[in-house]
Design a protein around this motif. Structure first.
Motif, PDB file in Angstrom:
ATOM      1  N   LYS A   2      86.203  79.628  29.604  1.00  0.00           N
ATOM      2  CA  LYS A   2      85.135  80.173  28.774  1.00  0.00           C
ATOM      3  C   LYS A   2      84.086  80.821  29.666  1.00  0.00           C
ATOM      4  N   ASP A   3      83.506  81.921  29.173  1.00  0.00           N
ATOM      5  CA  ASP A   3      82.470  82.582  29.955  1.00  0.00           C
ATOM      6  C   ASP A   3      81.096  82.014  29.602  1.00  0.00           C
ATOM      7  N   ASN A   4      80.063  82.629  30.145  1.00  0.00           N
ATOM      8  CA  ASN A   4      78.708  82.112  29.955  1.00  0.00           C
ATOM      9  C   ASN A   4      78.185  82.291  28.535  1.00  0.00           C
ATOM     10  N   PHE A   5      78.939  82.994  27.699  1.00  0.00           N
ATOM     11  CA  PHE A   5      78.510  83.240  26.325  1.00  0.00           C
ATOM     12  C   PHE A   5      79.430  82.551  25.324  1.00  0.00           C
ATOM     13  N   GLY A   6      80.229  81.606  25.829  1.00  0.00           N
ATOM     14  CA  GLY A   6      81.074  80.800  24.965  1.00  0.00           C
ATOM     15  C   GLY A   6      82.357  81.465  24.519  1.00  0.00           C
ATOM     16  N   ARG A   7      82.691  82.635  25.090  1.00  0.00           N
ATOM     17  CA  ARG A   7      83.919  83.318  24.701  1.00  0.00           C
ATOM     18  C   ARG A   7      85.108  82.734  25.463  1.00  0.00           C
ATOM     19  N   ARG A   8      86.161  82.468  24.753  1.00  0.00           N
ATOM     20  CA  ARG A   8      87.382  81.954  25.383  1.00  0.00           C
ATOM     21  C   ARG A   8      88.159  83.121  25.980  1.00  0.00           C
ATOM     22  N   ILE A   9      88.456  83.043  27.257  1.00  0.00           N
ATOM     23  CA  ILE A   9      89.159  84.123  27.956  1.00  0.00           C
ATOM     24  C   ILE A   9      90.620  83.730  28.110  1.00  0.00           C
ATOM     25  N   ASP A  10      91.480  84.347  27.304  1.00  0.00           N
ATOM     26  CA  ASP A  10      92.895  83.983  27.333  1.00  0.00           C
ATOM     27  C   ASP A  10      93.813  85.201  27.330  1.00  0.00           C
ATOM     28  N   TYR A  11      93.276  86.351  27.715  1.00  0.00           N
ATOM     29  CA  TYR A  11      94.004  87.626  27.627  1.00  0.00           C
ATOM     30  C   TYR A  11      93.793  88.375  28.938  1.00  0.00           C
ATOM     31  N   LEU A  12      94.889  88.731  29.600  1.00  0.00           N
ATOM     32  CA  LEU A  12      94.847  89.451  30.873  1.00  0.00           C
ATOM     33  C   LEU A  12      95.509  90.810  30.710  1.00  0.00           C
ATOM     34  N   ARG A  13      94.780  91.848  31.082  1.00  0.00           N
ATOM     35  CA  ARG A  13      95.348  93.201  31.106  1.00  0.00           C
ATOM     36  C   ARG A  13      95.671  93.528  32.559  1.00  0.00           C
ATOM     37  N   LEU A  14      96.926  93.801  32.807  1.00  0.00           N
ATOM     38  CA  LEU A  14      97.447  93.925  34.164  1.00  0.00           C
ATOM     39  C   LEU A  14      97.938  95.356  34.381  1.00  0.00           C
ATOM     40  N   SER A  15      97.209  96.123  35.183  1.00  0.00           N
ATOM     41  CA  SER A  15      97.620  97.500  35.461  1.00  0.00           C
ATOM     42  C   SER A  15      98.599  97.514  36.628  1.00  0.00           C
ATOM     43  N   VAL A  16      99.743  98.156  36.439  1.00  0.00           N
ATOM     44  CA  VAL A  16     100.767  98.173  37.481  1.00  0.00           C
ATOM     45  C   VAL A  16     100.803  99.489  38.254  1.00  0.00           C
ATOM     46  N   THR A  17     100.072 100.499  37.793  1.00  0.00           N
ATOM     47  CA  THR A  17     100.047 101.786  38.488  1.00  0.00           C
ATOM     48  C   THR A  17      98.866 102.613  38.017  1.00  0.00           C
ATOM     49  N   VAL A  50      99.196  86.533  40.632  1.00  0.00           N
ATOM     50  CA  VAL A  50      97.919  86.536  39.904  1.00  0.00           C
ATOM     51  C   VAL A  50      98.142  86.110  38.454  1.00  0.00           C
ATOM     52  N   ALA A  51      99.181  86.664  37.836  1.00  0.00           N
ATOM     53  CA  ALA A  51      99.478  86.308  36.446  1.00  0.00           C
ATOM     54  C   ALA A  51      99.795  84.829  36.315  1.00  0.00           C
ATOM     55  N   SER A  52     100.526  84.269  37.276  1.00  0.00           N
ATOM     56  CA  SER A  52     100.879  82.860  37.237  1.00  0.00           C
ATOM     57  C   SER A  52      99.642  81.976  37.302  1.00  0.00           C
ATOM     58  N   VAL A  53      98.706  82.326  38.184  1.00  0.00           N
ATOM     59  CA  VAL A  53      97.456  81.566  38.294  1.00  0.00           C
ATOM     60  C   VAL A  53      96.654  81.690  37.000  1.00  0.00           C
ATOM     61  N   ALA A  54      96.621  82.903  36.439  1.00  0.00           N
ATOM     62  CA  ALA A  54      95.873  83.113  35.194  1.00  0.00           C
ATOM     63  C   ALA A  54      96.458  82.285  34.057  1.00  0.00           C
ATOM     64  N   VAL A  55      97.782  82.185  34.000  1.00  0.00           N
ATOM     65  CA  VAL A  55      98.428  81.377  32.959  1.00  0.00           C
ATOM     66  C   VAL A  55      98.069  79.901  33.133  1.00  0.00           C
ATOM     67  N   GLN A  56      98.007  79.443  34.383  1.00  0.00           N
ATOM     68  CA  GLN A  56      97.611  78.058  34.636  1.00  0.00           C
ATOM     69  C   GLN A  56      96.190  77.792  34.133  1.00  0.00           C
ATOM     70  N   LEU A  57      95.349  78.826  34.118  1.00  0.00           N
ATOM     71  CA  LEU A  57      93.962  78.689  33.676  1.00  0.00           C
ATOM     72  C   LEU A  57      93.798  78.873  32.174  1.00  0.00           C
ATOM     73  N   GLY A  58      94.884  79.206  31.484  1.00  0.00           N
ATOM     74  CA  GLY A  58      94.787  79.305  30.037  1.00  0.00           C
ATOM     75  C   GLY A  58      95.077  80.665  29.433  1.00  0.00           C
ATOM     76  N   VAL A  59      95.450  81.654  30.242  1.00  0.00           N
ATOM     77  CA  VAL A  59      95.811  82.960  29.691  1.00  0.00           C
ATOM     78  C   VAL A  59      97.118  82.824  28.912  1.00  0.00           C
ATOM     79  N   ARG A  60      97.133  83.346  27.693  1.00  0.00           N
ATOM     80  CA  ARG A  60      98.312  83.240  26.842  1.00  0.00           C
ATOM     81  C   ARG A  60      98.852  84.602  26.410  1.00  0.00           C
ATOM     82  N   LYS A  61      98.168  85.668  26.791  1.00  0.00           N
ATOM     83  CA  LYS A  61      98.654  87.004  26.474  1.00  0.00           C
ATOM     84  C   LYS A  61      98.436  87.895  27.685  1.00  0.00           C
ATOM     85  N   ILE A  62      99.469  88.619  28.067  1.00  0.00           N
ATOM     86  CA  ILE A  62      99.400  89.551  29.181  1.00  0.00           C
ATOM     87  C   ILE A  62      99.831  90.924  28.687  1.00  0.00           C
ATOM     88  N   ARG A  63      98.955  91.903  28.852  1.00  0.00           N
ATOM     89  CA  ARG A  63      99.307  93.273  28.489  1.00  0.00           C
ATOM     90  C   ARG A  63      99.464  94.091  29.765  1.00  0.00           C
TER      91      ARG A  63
END
Length: 326
Positions: A2-17, A50-63
């Motif tokens: 969660k960020d400082n404003f109470g938003r749950r961060i569970d979505y990672l946008r991953l640019s590959v190029t 990076v994606a693996s670490v993010a998933v361990q922290l609670g990311v459930r969607k990767i775009r």
């Protein structure tokens, strides 16, 4: 997370190029931009870590984004690795669709869940003017291939631009009467300057809705849970639905649940912010997973409450959309 404003961060946008096979006028200048050197781009192994670490922290969607992600070699295999991560995150992708017809089935077999296709006109001559390239028929073939492969529900992203393509809003909306697609109208976002379109070309959400209602009454679809930024509607009897994303006029910052990783290895907490954290250097210096976790948490800690577009203190960044990973 969660960020400082109470938003749950569970979505990672991953640019590959940062590379793209189009030259859209609202994204880059006619001459294009100098591509990053191969060594500046994160390798798939680095992105996967990076994606693996993010998933361990609670990311459930990767775009997966770009530039245009389908131009990078080895993408199908990378999609398969993302889909096989613990907790089975949902893996989606945004594309301009030019290569989609040839790749849709392989992407689905690799584990890709859904796909968003960016398309701003249904007219061949206008497609060439906006993108400075041809290929509308290829994109339309890609939509059919994605649907046939099961990359559904298919989402179509259209950016209405005043004086350019806003007169096609109804044409796009009609697609939802015939197809079970979600056609999303996204307000033009002036992320960077020096492009063919500026603030005067923005077609606000209120005008988009007024145009849509010319086709018929819109039925609002109630939002359920973390439904993303789109305000959802449907036409009576339609197979699909309409999404309106008021990215500027009615920002959805209070619901933002995402972090972005740029292709050159920067963590970007907000699309419209110029603040980034360097991820590539520690990755290549042998940082532990715990250290990478702390970097992601640090990025969440500096995530702003909202963007400043339209306000006196807003400063456009130097990075263009294809460099950020839209």
């Amino acid at each position: 997370m969660k960020d400082n404003f109470g938003r749950r961060i569970d979505y990672l946008r991953l640019s590959v190029t940062d590379r793209c096979n189009l030259r859209c006028r609202y994204c880059m200048p006619e001459e294009g931009v100098a591509p990053l050197d191969h060594g500046q781009i994160l390798a798939y192994e680095e992105l996967l870590r990076v994606a693996s670490v993010a998933v361990q922290l609670g990311v459930r969607k990767i775009r997966v984004t770009g530039g245009e992600p389908l131009v990078r070699k080895g993408l199908v295999g990378f999609i398969g690795q993302l889909a096989a991560l613990p907790e089975a995150p949902e893996v989606t992708l945004t594309t301009n669709g030019l290569r989609l017809a040839d790749m849709a089935a392989d992407l689905r077999r690799a584990g890709l869940s859904r796909i968003n296709v960016s398309l701003d006109t249904l007219r061949p001559e206008r497609f060439e003017r906006i993108t400075r390239r041809g290929g509308l028929e290829q994109v339309l073939a890609g939509l059919k291939a994605a649907e046939a492969a099961g990359l559904t529900p298919l989402k179509l992203n259209m950016v209405p631009i005043a004086g350019e393509n806003a007169d096609e809003i109804i044409d796009f909306a009609r697609l939802t009467l015939e197809h079970p697609w979600e056609v999303r109208f996204i307000e033009f976002m002036p992320v960077s300057g020096g492009l063919s379109y500026g603030e005067e070309n923005r077609f606000p959400a209120a005008s988009i809705l007024a145009e849509l209602q010319r086709l018929g009454p819109l039925e609002a679809i109630p939002r359920q849970g973390p439904a993303g930024p789109a305000r959802l509607y449907r036409y009576a009897g339609g197979l699909g639905r309409i999404g309106v994303i008021p990215a500027v006029s009615e920002h959805f910052c209070s619901e933002c649940n995402r972090l972005r990783i740029t292709a050159d290895g920067r963590i970007r907490p907000c699309l419209f912010s110029t603040e980034e954290l360097d991820l590539r250097t520690p990755l290549r210096a042998g940082a532990s997973d715990a250290a990478l976790e702390q970097l992601l948490l640090q990025a969440i800690g500096i995530k702003p409450e909202r963007h400043r577009i339209g306000e006196a203190d807003f400063v456009q960044g130097a990075r263009r959309m294809q460099e950020i990973g839209g």
